[in-house]
Design a protein around this motif. Sequence first.
Motif, PDB file in Angstrom:
ATOM      1  N   ARG A 204       0.845  -1.197   0.000  1.00  0.00           N
ATOM      2  CA  ARG A 204       0.000   0.000   0.000  1.00  0.00           C
ATOM      3  C   ARG A 204       0.876   1.240   0.000  1.00  0.00           C
ATOM      4  N   ILE A 205       0.673   2.114  -0.978  1.00  0.00           N
ATOM      5  CA  ILE A 205       1.403   3.377  -1.060  1.00  0.00           C
ATOM      6  C   ILE A 205       0.416   4.504  -0.791  1.00  0.00           C
ATOM      7  N   THR A 206       0.737   5.316   0.211  1.00  0.00           N
ATOM      8  CA  THR A 206      -0.155   6.382   0.660  1.00  0.00           C
ATOM      9  C   THR A 206       0.416   7.738   0.279  1.00  0.00           C
ATOM     10  N   LEU A 223      -8.946   6.384 -10.463  1.00  0.00           N
ATOM     11  CA  LEU A 223      -8.076   5.223 -10.264  1.00  0.00           C
ATOM     12  C   LEU A 223      -8.900   3.935 -10.205  1.00  0.00           C
ATOM     13  N   THR A 224     -10.039   3.996  -9.533  1.00  0.00           N
ATOM     14  CA  THR A 224     -10.891   2.809  -9.425  1.00  0.00           C
ATOM     15  C   THR A 224     -11.353   2.351 -10.807  1.00  0.00           C
ATOM     16  N   ALA A 261      -7.853   1.278  -5.420  1.00  0.00           N
ATOM     17  CA  ALA A 261      -7.648   2.616  -4.862  1.00  0.00           C
ATOM     18  C   ALA A 261      -8.385   2.678  -3.538  1.00  0.00           C
ATOM     19  N   GLU A 262      -7.713   3.170  -2.515  1.00  0.00           N
ATOM     20  CA  GLU A 262      -8.295   3.231  -1.182  1.00  0.00           C
ATOM     21  C   GLU A 262      -8.138   4.642  -0.625  1.00  0.00           C
ATOM     22  N   ILE A 275      -2.823   3.657  -3.124  1.00  0.00           N
ATOM     23  CA  ILE A 275      -2.852   2.631  -4.172  1.00  0.00           C
ATOM     24  C   ILE A 275      -2.414   1.333  -3.534  1.00  0.00           C
ATOM     25  N   ALA A 276      -3.264   0.331  -3.598  1.00  0.00           N
ATOM     26  CA  ALA A 276      -2.982  -0.951  -2.955  1.00  0.00           C
ATOM     27  C   ALA A 276      -2.878  -2.062  -4.000  1.00  0.00           C
TER      28      ALA A 276
END
Length: 286
Positions: A204-206, A223-224, A261-262, A275-276
């Motif tokens: 996971r990149i935040t 992104l989704t 995408a979170e 981005i996970a």
Amino acid sequence: MQSPDPPASNAQLAGSSGSAEPVRSVQEVSTLIEQSAHDLRSSLNAIQSWAYVLDRAFDTTPAPAQRALDGIRSGMQQQLALIEEMEEAVRLLADESPPRWQQVDLRALAIQAIADRRQAAEARGVLLSALSADGSIWPVPPAAAAAVTAPGATDAVAAYCVDGDAARLAPLLRHLLVHCIWRAPAGGAVSVHLFSEPDYVKLRITESPSLDSQRSASRLAALTDFFGRRPPQAGEPPSRQSSALLLTRRMVEMHGAVLSAESDGCDSDKVSVCIAVRFPRHMRRP
């Protein structure tokens, strides 16, 4: 008696039909990429040379001119880095060779990706944090040989191992990290996290929270749609994403992983886009 004419070559046949034969050789694609990158670098190097000349033309450079020259140099470095990323991305996208599966330690590859791209983050004034793996910080990259799990590996290493193609996984992580660095504003931050689950390892990149909550919401939606390969709604233009994300999506799908995408943060005014990628521990063999 005359001998029959030799059969026409593929190139001749393609030419007679008025269409060119598609390029299928990765080597041909690589040559084209290298030449294009060389041409792009030549122009940038010329601009850098003129910036150097202008910088030396004044005993004391006026402040506005100095800021302009600093901006030119910074822009040139970013463009040169982008060309390097483009070369690798296009070459990997053109490579249709089958994956070479092996046990790969995602933690080691993530640490190395952070080390490789720390300079790019610093050039943009972005804080790139050390890797967090299930809450533990890993600031020191292991030896390159540790990227592949060896017999007798410790449970700590095995916790982040997945079936993967190391030659593709390493650039996947670098390009995904570069995308987030380039998206981050000056003074922002990017952090990388790993989570060990029974059936997969989650990366996971935040990104830093956006000053505009609507921008975060629209980015999450774009992104989704992109990760899910959803077509645009009627009347909407297709979402344009970076070459880094195009490469990431293909490499992720090749590994049987899932991109998503979170959001991170309960405050609606300070939502971070994440981005996970969920990498399965074991590939399903055909």
